[in-house]
Enzyme design. Structure first.
Site, PDB file in Angstrom:
ATOM      1  N   GLU A 171       0.717  -1.322   0.020  1.00  0.00           N
ATOM      2  CA  GLU A 171       0.025  -0.002   0.039  1.00  0.00           C
ATOM      3  C   GLU A 171       0.947   1.210  -0.005  1.00  0.00           C
ATOM      4  O   GLU A 171       0.664   2.193  -0.657  1.00  0.00           O
ATOM      5  CB  GLU A 171      -0.860  -0.091   1.347  1.00  0.00           C
ATOM      6  CG  GLU A 171      -1.740   1.099   1.345  1.00  0.00           C
ATOM      7  CD  GLU A 171      -1.929   1.552   3.148  1.00  0.00           C
ATOM      8  OE1 GLU A 171      -2.181   2.697   3.048  1.00  0.00           O
ATOM      9  OE2 GLU A 171      -1.915   0.760   3.811  1.00  0.00           O
ATOM     10  N   ASP A 178       0.840   3.724  -3.213  1.00  0.00           N
ATOM     11  CA  ASP A 178       0.287   5.201  -2.896  1.00  0.00           C
ATOM     12  C   ASP A 178       1.359   6.220  -3.586  1.00  0.00           C
ATOM     13  O   ASP A 178       0.698   7.076  -4.412  1.00  0.00           O
ATOM     14  CB  ASP A 178       0.309   5.461  -1.432  1.00  0.00           C
ATOM     15  CG  ASP A 178      -0.094   6.956  -1.015  1.00  0.00           C
ATOM     16  OD1 ASP A 178      -1.124   7.428  -1.321  1.00  0.00           O
ATOM     17  OD2 ASP A 178       0.929   7.447  -0.398  1.00  0.00           O
ATOM     18  N   ASP A 193      -7.060   1.081   0.441  1.00  0.00           N
ATOM     19  CA  ASP A 193      -5.704   0.630   0.625  1.00  0.00           C
ATOM     20  C   ASP A 193      -5.442  -0.603  -0.187  1.00  0.00           C
ATOM     21  O   ASP A 193      -3.986  -0.743  -0.553  1.00  0.00           O
ATOM     22  CB  ASP A 193      -5.521   0.161   2.434  1.00  0.00           C
ATOM     23  CG  ASP A 193      -5.487   1.433   3.326  1.00  0.00           C
ATOM     24  OD1 ASP A 193      -5.467   2.471   2.742  1.00  0.00           O
ATOM     25  OD2 ASP A 193      -5.792   1.382   4.459  1.00  0.00           O
ATOM     26  N   GLU A 203      -4.415   0.368  -3.478  1.00  0.00           N
ATOM     27  CA  GLU A 203      -3.102   0.764  -3.762  1.00  0.00           C
ATOM     28  C   GLU A 203      -2.309  -0.220  -3.728  1.00  0.00           C
ATOM     29  O   GLU A 203      -1.196  -0.201  -4.180  1.00  0.00           O
ATOM     30  CB  GLU A 203      -2.904   2.113  -2.535  1.00  0.00           C
ATOM     31  CG  GLU A 203      -3.783   3.098  -2.633  1.00  0.00           C
ATOM     32  CD  GLU A 203      -3.493   4.018  -1.568  1.00  0.00           C
ATOM     33  OE1 GLU A 203      -3.338   5.416  -1.907  1.00  0.00           O
ATOM     34  OE2 GLU A 203      -3.324   3.858  -0.437  1.00  0.00           O
TER      35      GLU A 203
END
Length: 309
Positions: free
Chosen positions: A40, A44, A112, A115
């Protein structure tokens, strides 16, 4: 029951190592050794770059507008839509208690996981292939990307509304923050007339404030219809805001009127000493009279001494 084949088909990418996808779909509550937090973190950063480059090539806007557009697309709400489009929720691996608490529908968990999947794709096939997948989904979910469509300044709209309705401007306070340093969440509250009207969580204080303002606008507009569509709690919040705003206004009026009374009192005092019998004798005048009497006494005393000599 996981259906990873269907998810990969929707994604438009078949993983070389299925373990990467399984880890990306594993929430930390599962406690089976690996979870998706590291992927994650990577995803991101990858999505931030991909969306930034996409907007840079698509629009000729300045840096400020591009940043606002990217913030409107790279956030929990947007990525949870990506996750729902891919059917990520039904494939998440989590604890039974988390599932019972609605974990498969939670925007934060869905965002989450999305990502994390993008991070896993990046590790396997690089930036170009990840960008192809992400932008394809982006254009499906957001066919008309424009500043007016995506960037709404709810804070300004709320300020205009509260000034017109109550004569006051809203305030925003931080209620708390949580999460790891690379992905903190901030909870903010909107206050009108000193009363809490709404609260919201965002990836930044500004994002949370915008969400607060949006919720507050909806509450005030619902409350304006005398409860026809507002819930009891919403009516209470609106009522508290109204009474708080009224007290704030009364305080301002009282302060101004109080100042007027002080000036009026001083005027009446001065009027009393200007003609006829004075109603108030000022301390400085009493002092002057005392000094004059003292000098007269001294003169008389001096004359007596001269006669004696």
């Amino acid at each position: 029951m996981q259906n990873l084949e269907k998810l990969q088909e929707k994604l438009g990418y078949k993983f070389k190592n299925l373990t990467h996808l399984k880890i990306a779909l594993t929430h930390k509550s599962a406690k089976n050794g690996h979870n998706n937090e590291r992927l994650e973190f990577l995803g991101d950063a990858v999505m931030d770059l991909i969306v930034g480059e996409y907007l840079f090539k698509k629009f000729s806007s300045d840096e400020g507008d591009l940043s606002k557009l990217r913030a409107a697309l790279v956030n929990e709400s947007s990525f949870s839509k990506f996750a729902k489009f891919l059917g990520i929720g039904e494939n998440l691996n989590m604890s039974l208690s988390e599932e019972r608490n609605g974990g498969r529908e939670k925007p934060s968990l869905l965002s989450d996981a999305f990502e994390a999947i993008m991070g896993a794709v990046y590790l396997e096939s690089g930036l170009q292939n990840t960008a192809r997948i992400a932008t394809a989904i982006l254009e499906i979910l957001y066919p008309r990307i424009s500043f007016n469509e995506l960037v709404r300044d709810y804070k300004t709209a709320l300020q205009e509304l509260t000034q017109a309705k109550f004569g006051v401007t809203p305030e925003y306070i931080l209620l708390g923050s949580s999460g790891p340093d690379h992905k903190k969440s901030f909870e903010m509250a909107a206050l009108v007339g000193g009363k809490r009207l709404s609260s919201a969580v965002g990836a930044s204080k500004k994002e949370a404030e915008q969400k607060c303002a949006q919720i507050a606008i909806e509450l005030l507009q619902n409350g304006a219809s005398h409860g026809t569509s507002a819930t009891n709690s919403e009516q209470t919040a609106c009522g508290d805001a109204q009474s708080g705003a009224n007290r704030a206004q009364d305080g301002k009026k009282g302060s101004r009127n109080g100042g007027g009374r002080v000036r009026g009192s001083a005027k009446s005092d001065r009027a009393g000493t200007s003609g006829g019998t004075p109603s108030v004798t000022y301390a400085p005048e009493r002092n002057k009279n005392a000094e004059q009497n003292g000098r007269d006494t001294d003169k008389q005393g001096g004359g007596d001494q001269g006669d004696a000599l």
